[in-house]
Design an enzyme around this catalytic site. Structure first.
Site, PDB file in Angstrom:
ATOM      1  N   ASP A  46       0.036  35.161  -6.077  1.00 34.93           N
ATOM      2  CA  ASP A  46       0.817  36.248  -6.659  1.00 34.93           C
ATOM      3  C   ASP A  46       2.280  36.076  -6.245  1.00 34.93           C
ATOM      4  O   ASP A  46       2.664  36.394  -5.126  1.00 34.93           O
ATOM      5  CB  ASP A  46       0.240  37.583  -6.167  1.00 34.93           C
TER       6      ASP A  46
ATOM      7  N   PHE B  18      -0.510  43.498  -1.756  1.00 36.69           N
ATOM      8  CA  PHE B  18      -0.309  44.391  -2.901  1.00 36.69           C
ATOM      9  C   PHE B  18      -0.361  43.584  -4.189  1.00 36.69           C
ATOM     10  O   PHE B  18       0.360  42.593  -4.338  1.00 36.69           O
ATOM     11  CB  PHE B  18       1.039  45.113  -2.813  1.00 36.69           C
TER      12      PHE B  18
ATOM     13  N   LYS C 134       8.331  40.987 -12.287  1.00 34.42           N
ATOM     14  CA  LYS C 134       9.574  41.445 -11.678  1.00 34.42           C
ATOM     15  C   LYS C 134      10.825  40.703 -12.154  1.00 34.42           C
ATOM     16  O   LYS C 134      11.326  40.976 -13.232  1.00 34.42           O
ATOM     17  CB  LYS C 134       9.425  41.428 -10.150  1.00 34.42           C
TER      18      LYS C 134
HETATM   19  C1  LIG Z   1       5.292  44.569  -7.893  1.00 36.93           C
HETATM   20  C2  LIG Z   1       4.130  43.723  -7.570  1.00 36.93           C
HETATM   21  C3  LIG Z   1       2.956  43.778  -8.337  1.00 36.93           C
HETATM   22  C4  LIG Z   1       2.770  44.767  -9.471  1.00 36.93           C
HETATM   23  O1  LIG Z   1       3.698  44.592 -10.478  1.00 36.93           O
HETATM   24  P1  LIG Z   1       3.985  45.779 -11.536  1.00 36.93           P
HETATM   25  O2  LIG Z   1       4.978  45.168 -12.474  1.00 36.93           O
HETATM   26  O3  LIG Z   1       4.481  46.944 -10.767  1.00 36.93           O
HETATM   27  O4  LIG Z   1       2.705  46.058 -12.224  1.00 36.93           O
HETATM   28  C5  LIG Z   1       1.937  42.904  -8.012  1.00 36.93           C
HETATM   29  N1  LIG Z   1       2.057  42.025  -6.997  1.00 36.93           N
HETATM   30  C6  LIG Z   1       3.156  41.957  -6.249  1.00 36.93           C
HETATM   31  C7  LIG Z   1       3.238  40.955  -5.152  1.00 36.93           C
HETATM   32  C8  LIG Z   1       4.231  42.813  -6.498  1.00 36.93           C
HETATM   33  O5  LIG Z   1       5.315  42.752  -5.730  1.00 36.93           O
END
Ligand SMILES: *Cc1c(COP(=O)(O)O)cnc(C)c1O
Length: 398
Positions: free
Chosen positions: A224, A139, A253
């Site tokens: 990420d 994701f 986050k």
């Molecule tokens: C939450 C998340 C995203 C997206 O972040 P947003 O602030 O919701 O745009 C991307 N990558 C990972 C691994 C995430 O947990």
């Protein structure tokens, strides 16, 4: 206690907001530390922390003061002007990452951090290497670029085509990755642990293999750490525990502790691959969000929240395992980033029963519940959940 206010607010929510989230079951009014209260006054222990965001818990005085003081002094400049907080924040991130050559782009969210990373990799690679490689079930966000590399078919499929060739490989499978990465590939994007897939770690040595495969092919290694970063695993960044450095790192986050901020960090030639005019954001690096992030970093350091995350997380994991309940298959994850894995696909019911008992946890997958509480969670609070867990599970699986 009645749920009258919750029901009334849910009805207004349903009539005013797009149905992207369904109607959430709990309407939160306020919080203090790891505790929150709903609009009907019912208390909960917040074990999900706004999905790994509320690193300092709710209402932490350091965060409150930083945001209030900065809002009073200067809330916004745009990027026509610079301000000290964004510079301090970039300097702090570079110091924590231990590479003075790294450079930071500040955005407002995880999705935007990943958009910056993908554009950065494309710019560095040039038009002859347009392909991206990503992982199944991964994701990375909901914009068209971040969604193109998101491996969750159900999220991605309705919005294509994306105009980008993306090759998906199983997460944790170095052989499949090696086969997918050739000299047409600009970047490989992976999470160290797949958060939205259910806190699913890769085997030891996977990040080192990604590093080696990217080096051999000349592709960018984009990591990420939007969910895993900022102390979640008991390390500042999950990759530091593996002794591997990516080319591009994305954060969001927990970084803002509840204020919206994201960061894309480039190392080596990726530090300087963007030229003037290549990317931008009106709000990115906003003084208030940057002040919040600095307060988070200071507090993680001052309160030894890395140590707390490691210790309290280990106790929480052990307490969940020790229930020995027939519905518990095991626990995945490290630090305060865990999944309680069930022997049956009943996570939604467990989430609902846990809320009845005053615990907020997240049914991240049909058979898994995610816990990503504030890093300030106390051992007593962790024990209150593991103590209540058998009764919660009994209600689902009598
Ligand atoms: C939450 C998340 C995203 C997206 O972040 P947003 O602030 O919701 O745009 C991307 N990558 C990972 C691994 C995430 O947990």
């Amino acid at each position: 206690m009645t749920a009258e206010r919750t029901r009334a607010l849910q009805e207004r929510f349903g009539n005013a907001l797009m149905p992207t989230y369904g109607v959430p079951p709990v309407a939160i009014a306020r919080g203090e530390g790891a505790r929150v209260w709903d609009v009907d006054g019912r208390p909960y222990l917040d074990l999900i922390g706004g999905i790994a965001v509320s690193a300092l818990g709710h209402g932490h005085p350091a965060l409150v003061k930083a945001v209030a003081d900065q809002t009073a002094a200067l809330a916004h400049t745009s990027n026509l002007f610079l301000h000290e907080r964004e510079v301090e924040l970039a300097e702090r991130l570079i110091a924590l990452l231990g590479d003075p050559g790294a450079r930071v782009f500040l955005a407002n969210s995880g999705t935007e951090a990943n958009e910056a990373a993908l554009k950065l990799a494309r710019k560095a690679a040039g038009p002859a290497r347009p392909v991206l490689v990503a992982t199944e079930n991964g994701f990375h966000g909901r914009s068209l670029g971040a969604l193109a590399v998101t491996g969750k078919e159900s999220m991605r499929a309705p919005f294509g085509p994306y105009g980008t060739e993306v090759r998906f490989v199983p997460h944790g499978d170095a052989g499949a990755l090696r086969a997918a990465v050739d000299d047409t590939v600009a970047a490989v994007i992976v999470e160290p642990v797949q958060g939205e897939a259910g806190v699913v770690p890769a085997p030891d040595g996977y990040l080192a293999a990604v590093r080696e495969i990217c080096d051999a092919a000349g592709a960018a290694f984009v990591l990420d750490e939007i969910q895993s970063g900022i102390g979640r695993t008991g390390h500042w960044f999950a990759h530091q525990a593996q002794g591997v450095r990516p080319d591009v790192l994305t954060l969001a986050k927990g970084l803002g502790g509840g204020l919206p901020i994201g960061a894309c960090v480039g190392f080596g030639r990726y530090a300087t691959a963007f030229a003037k005019g290549d990317h931008g954001s009106t709000f990115g690096g906003n003084p208030v969000a940057a002040a919040a992030a600095l307060a988070v970093l200071d507090t993680v350091e001052n309160e030894d929240l890395l140590g707390s995350a490691a210790r309290t997380g280990a106790a929480l994991a052990e307490g969940m395992r020790a229930t020995g309940h027939p519905l518990v298959a095991g626990v995945r994850g490290t630090g305060l980033w865990l999944a309680l894995v069930l022997t049956a696909e009943r996570a939604a019911e467990v989430q609902a029963r846990a809320a009845d008992h005053g615990f907020l946890i997240n049914a991240v997958a049909p058979d898994a519940l995610r816990l990503a509480p504030p890093l300030t969670l106390t051992p007593e609070q962790a024990a209150s959940f593991t103590g209540a867990l058998p009764a919660i599970l009994d209600e689902v699986n009598p």
